[in-house]
Design a protein around this motif. Structure first.
Motif, mmCIF file in Angstrom:
data_model
loop_
_atom_site.group_PDB
_atom_site.id
_atom_site.type_symbol
_atom_site.label_atom_id
_atom_site.label_comp_id
_atom_site.label_asym_id
_atom_site.label_seq_id
_atom_site.Cartn_x
_atom_site.Cartn_y
_atom_site.Cartn_z
ATOM 1 N N PRO A 37 0.807 -1.226 0.000
ATOM 2 C CA PRO A 37 0.000 0.000 0.000
ATOM 3 C C PRO A 37 0.835 1.269 0.000
ATOM 4 C CG PRO A 37 -0.201 -1.163 2.095
ATOM 5 C CD PRO A 37 0.506 -2.085 1.147
ATOM 6 N N ALA A 38 2.054 1.199 0.519
ATOM 7 C CA ALA A 38 2.923 2.376 0.544
ATOM 8 C C ALA A 38 3.371 2.775 -0.860
ATOM 9 C CB ALA A 38 4.138 2.106 1.419
ATOM 10 N N SER A 39 3.222 1.860 -1.825
ATOM 11 C CA SER A 39 3.630 2.163 -3.202
ATOM 12 C C SER A 39 2.542 2.897 -3.973
ATOM 13 C CB SER A 39 3.979 0.862 -3.938
ATOM 14 O OG SER A 39 2.813 0.079 -4.175
ATOM 15 N N ILE A 40 1.365 3.046 -3.378
ATOM 16 C CA ILE A 40 0.240 3.702 -4.039
ATOM 17 C C ILE A 40 0.125 5.130 -3.525
ATOM 18 C CG2 ILE A 40 -2.254 3.636 -4.444
ATOM 19 C CD1 ILE A 40 -2.143 0.634 -3.894
ATOM 20 N N GLU A 41 -0.052 6.068 -4.435
ATOM 21 C CA GLU A 41 -0.232 7.469 -4.033
ATOM 22 C C GLU A 41 -1.353 7.539 -2.990
ATOM 23 O OE1 GLU A 41 -1.687 11.274 -3.640
ATOM 24 O OE2 GLU A 41 -2.875 9.836 -4.806
ATOM 25 N N PRO A 42 -1.157 8.252 -1.875
ATOM 26 C CA PRO A 42 -2.099 8.188 -0.749
ATOM 27 C C PRO A 42 -3.554 8.485 -1.100
ATOM 28 C CG PRO A 42 -0.079 9.234 -0.046
ATOM 29 C CD PRO A 42 0.044 9.037 -1.532
ATOM 30 N N SER A 43 -3.817 9.489 -1.938
ATOM 31 C CA SER A 43 -5.207 9.802 -2.282
ATOM 32 C C SER A 43 -5.831 8.668 -3.081
ATOM 33 C CB SER A 43 -5.273 11.112 -3.079
ATOM 34 O OG SER A 43 -4.874 12.194 -2.273
ATOM 35 N N ARG A 44 -5.079 8.080 -3.990
ATOM 36 C CA ARG A 44 -5.591 6.936 -4.744
ATOM 37 C C ARG A 44 -5.879 5.770 -3.806
ATOM 38 N NH1 ARG A 44 -2.650 6.337 -10.661
ATOM 39 N NH2 ARG A 44 -2.888 8.523 -11.285
ATOM 40 N N PHE A 45 -4.983 5.559 -2.856
ATOM 41 C CA PHE A 45 -5.206 4.458 -1.914
ATOM 42 C C PHE A 45 -6.478 4.674 -1.114
ATOM 43 C CE2 PHE A 45 -4.717 2.201 2.135
ATOM 44 C CZ PHE A 45 -4.535 0.916 1.649
ATOM 45 N N ARG A 46 -6.766 5.905 -0.755
ATOM 46 C CA ARG A 46 -7.986 6.201 0.009
ATOM 47 C C ARG A 46 -9.225 5.796 -0.796
ATOM 48 N NH1 ARG A 46 -7.353 10.586 3.484
ATOM 49 N NH2 ARG A 46 -9.608 10.533 3.811
ATOM 50 N N ILE A 47 -9.202 6.081 -2.091
ATOM 51 C CA ILE A 47 -10.341 5.716 -2.937
ATOM 52 C C ILE A 47 -10.426 4.203 -3.089
ATOM 53 C CG2 ILE A 47 -11.292 5.857 -5.278
ATOM 54 C CD1 ILE A 47 -10.142 8.730 -5.388
ATOM 55 N N ILE A 48 -9.305 3.572 -3.368
ATOM 56 C CA ILE A 48 -9.282 2.111 -3.510
ATOM 57 C C ILE A 48 -9.773 1.454 -2.229
ATOM 58 C CG2 ILE A 48 -7.758 0.112 -3.750
ATOM 59 C CD1 ILE A 48 -5.998 1.953 -5.568
ATOM 60 N N GLN A 49 -9.312 1.941 -1.095
ATOM 61 C CA GLN A 49 -9.691 1.379 0.207
ATOM 62 C C GLN A 49 -11.196 1.490 0.433
ATOM 63 O OE1 GLN A 49 -8.145 3.537 3.620
ATOM 64 N NE2 GLN A 49 -7.664 1.610 4.676
ATOM 65 N N ARG A 50 -11.776 2.633 0.069
ATOM 66 C CA ARG A 50 -13.222 2.805 0.273
ATOM 67 C C ARG A 50 -14.020 1.935 -0.707
ATOM 68 N NH1 ARG A 50 -16.389 5.680 3.487
ATOM 69 N NH2 ARG A 50 -14.548 6.553 4.501
ATOM 70 N N VAL A 51 -13.518 1.729 -1.908
ATOM 71 C CA VAL A 51 -14.191 0.833 -2.849
ATOM 72 C C VAL A 51 -14.150 -0.604 -2.329
ATOM 73 C CG1 VAL A 51 -14.049 -0.187 -5.165
ATOM 74 C CG2 VAL A 51 -13.874 2.296 -4.873
ATOM 75 N N ILE A 52 -13.008 -1.010 -1.807
ATOM 76 C CA ILE A 52 -12.906 -2.355 -1.230
ATOM 77 C C ILE A 52 -13.866 -2.490 -0.052
ATOM 78 C CG2 ILE A 52 -11.383 -3.952 0.007
ATOM 79 C CD1 ILE A 52 -9.071 -2.808 -1.710
ATOM 80 N N HIS A 53 -13.963 -1.463 0.755
ATOM 81 C CA HIS A 53 -14.874 -1.482 1.893
ATOM 82 C C HIS A 53 -16.318 -1.645 1.427
ATOM 83 C CE1 HIS A 53 -17.407 0.702 4.949
ATOM 84 N NE2 HIS A 53 -16.786 -0.154 5.731
ATOM 85 N N ALA A 54 -16.672 -0.979 0.327
ATOM 86 C CA ALA A 54 -18.048 -1.020 -0.171
ATOM 87 C C ALA A 54 -18.396 -2.347 -0.833
ATOM 88 C CB ALA A 54 -18.273 0.122 -1.159
ATOM 89 N N THR A 55 -17.385 -3.034 -1.364
ATOM 90 C CA THR A 55 -17.633 -4.239 -2.153
ATOM 91 C C THR A 55 -17.137 -5.531 -1.507
ATOM 92 O OG1 THR A 55 -15.528 -4.009 -3.327
ATOM 93 C CG2 THR A 55 -17.468 -2.908 -4.290
ATOM 94 N N GLY A 56 -16.215 -5.413 -0.557
ATOM 95 C CA GLY A 56 -15.582 -6.610 0.014
ATOM 96 C C GLY A 56 -14.663 -7.300 -0.978
ATOM 97 N N ASP A 57 -14.223 -6.586 -2.002
ATOM 98 C CA ASP A 57 -13.501 -7.192 -3.123
ATOM 99 C C ASP A 57 -12.152 -6.505 -3.323
ATOM 100 O OD1 ASP A 57 -12.625 -8.275 -5.504
ATOM 101 O OD2 ASP A 57 -14.555 -8.068 -6.516
ATOM 102 N N PHE A 58 -11.081 -7.216 -2.958
ATOM 103 C CA PHE A 58 -9.741 -6.654 -3.082
ATOM 104 C C PHE A 58 -9.276 -6.560 -4.542
ATOM 105 C CE2 PHE A 58 -9.462 -7.578 1.438
ATOM 106 C CZ PHE A 58 -8.613 -6.581 1.917
ATOM 107 N N SER A 59 -9.967 -7.197 -5.471
ATOM 108 C CA SER A 59 -9.522 -7.160 -6.866
ATOM 109 C C SER A 59 -9.569 -5.745 -7.440
ATOM 110 C CB SER A 59 -10.363 -8.099 -7.734
ATOM 111 O OG SER A 59 -11.669 -7.599 -7.953
ATOM 112 N N PHE A 60 -10.351 -4.857 -6.828
ATOM 113 C CA PHE A 60 -10.396 -3.476 -7.319
ATOM 114 C C PHE A 60 -9.063 -2.762 -7.131
ATOM 115 C CE2 PHE A 60 -14.975 -4.211 -7.048
ATOM 116 C CZ PHE A 60 -15.380 -3.671 -8.260
ATOM 117 N N ALA A 61 -8.206 -3.277 -6.275
ATOM 118 C CA ALA A 61 -6.884 -2.674 -6.104
ATOM 119 C C ALA A 61 -6.095 -2.715 -7.402
ATOM 120 C CB ALA A 61 -6.111 -3.395 -5.005
ATOM 121 N N ARG A 62 -6.327 -3.733 -8.205
ATOM 122 C CA ARG A 62 -5.626 -3.863 -9.484
ATOM 123 C C ARG A 62 -6.461 -3.387 -10.663
ATOM 124 N NH1 ARG A 62 -0.840 -6.218 -9.576
ATOM 125 N NH2 ARG A 62 -0.133 -7.425 -7.773
ATOM 126 N N SER A 63 -7.774 -3.444 -10.542
ATOM 127 C CA SER A 63 -8.596 -3.129 -11.718
ATOM 128 C C SER A 63 -8.935 -1.650 -11.853
ATOM 129 C CB SER A 63 -9.892 -3.947 -11.698
ATOM 130 O OG SER A 63 -10.758 -3.513 -10.670
#
Length: 220
Positions: free
Chosen positions: A34-60
């Motif tokens: 996660p440290a390799s991802i720009e912090p604002s992008r990580f915040r969005i990815i993290q909230r999408v994962i929270h909403a979906t329960g799906d870690f695949s959005f980290a790559r997609s």
């Protein structure tokens, strides 16, 4: 009773614990530090994962280089957010949005939209998004209808609409993936994802993450 240990968590701590767990499990589930991802992008990815329960959005998930900057700028200017379906409109945080004087617009259930869609043989989402040009939207979010996303891109190409950010994450098997791939080839700011997954929860999570980022900038 349940067969699995249930955590005793206070209601107001559930979201915070969820985000902690996502961050803790992120590298194991995705193979990405996660440290390799720009912090604002990580915040969005993290909230999408929270909403979906799906870690695949980290790559997609795919971000135009100016997507987050443009989205925050639009929110701070109080420009409308247009979204394709009422379920998505209901999920956007009005309390966060109200501080900037913004509004959420979804016309899919308007009587004239229903009638026009029927007369022209279009989906209601497509028709409603075509009408959105009159609202001068700053952010357009499509979580369900690929036809609506295609309509938005057509209108931007023709100069009928000039949003600052397009969030295109429709879910489905017919033209969902294809419409998103077209969006990802555009030069204007977008947030999209590869594949058939998506939906209103992804669109709403993205918008709510941008709203929180906008509030944080206000406090600086």
């Amino acid at each position: 009773m349940y067969g699995e240990p249930i955590q005793d968590v206070a209601p107001d701590q559930i979201e915070r614990l969820s985000f902690t767990l996502i961050e803790r499990e992120f590298q194991t589930e995705t193979g990405i530090d996660p440290a390799s991802i720009e912090p604002s992008r990580f915040r969005i990815i993290q909230r999408v994962i929270h909403a979906t329960g799906d870690f695949s959005f980290a790559r997609s998930l795919v971000f135009h280089e100016r997507a987050i900057e443009a989205g925050i700028e639009s929110i701070r200017q109080g420009r409308p957010i247009v979204i394709d379906v009422t379920m998505g409109a209901a999920g956007i945080s009005r309390s966060l949005l109200s501080a900037f004087g913004g509004s959420v617009i979804c016309r899919i259930n308007d009587a004239e939209i229903i009638d026009e869609a029927r007369r022209h043989g279009r989906t209601r989402s497509d028709t409603a998004l075509r009408r959105a040009a009159a609202d001068d939207p700053g952010i357009i979010a499509v979580g369900n209808a690929p036809t609506a996303l295609l309509a938005v891109m057509e209108m931007i190409a023709s100069g009928e609409m000039t949003p600052k950010l397009v969030i295109g994450v429709p879910v489905g098997f017919v033209n969902a993936s294809e419409s998103k791939e077209i969006l990802m080839r555009q030069r204007y700011p977008f947030i999209a994802n590869h594949g058939r997954k998506g939906g209103s929860p992804v669109a709403v999570a993205t918008i709510n993450a941008l709203l929180r980022l906008a509030h944080e900038q206000e406090r600086l």
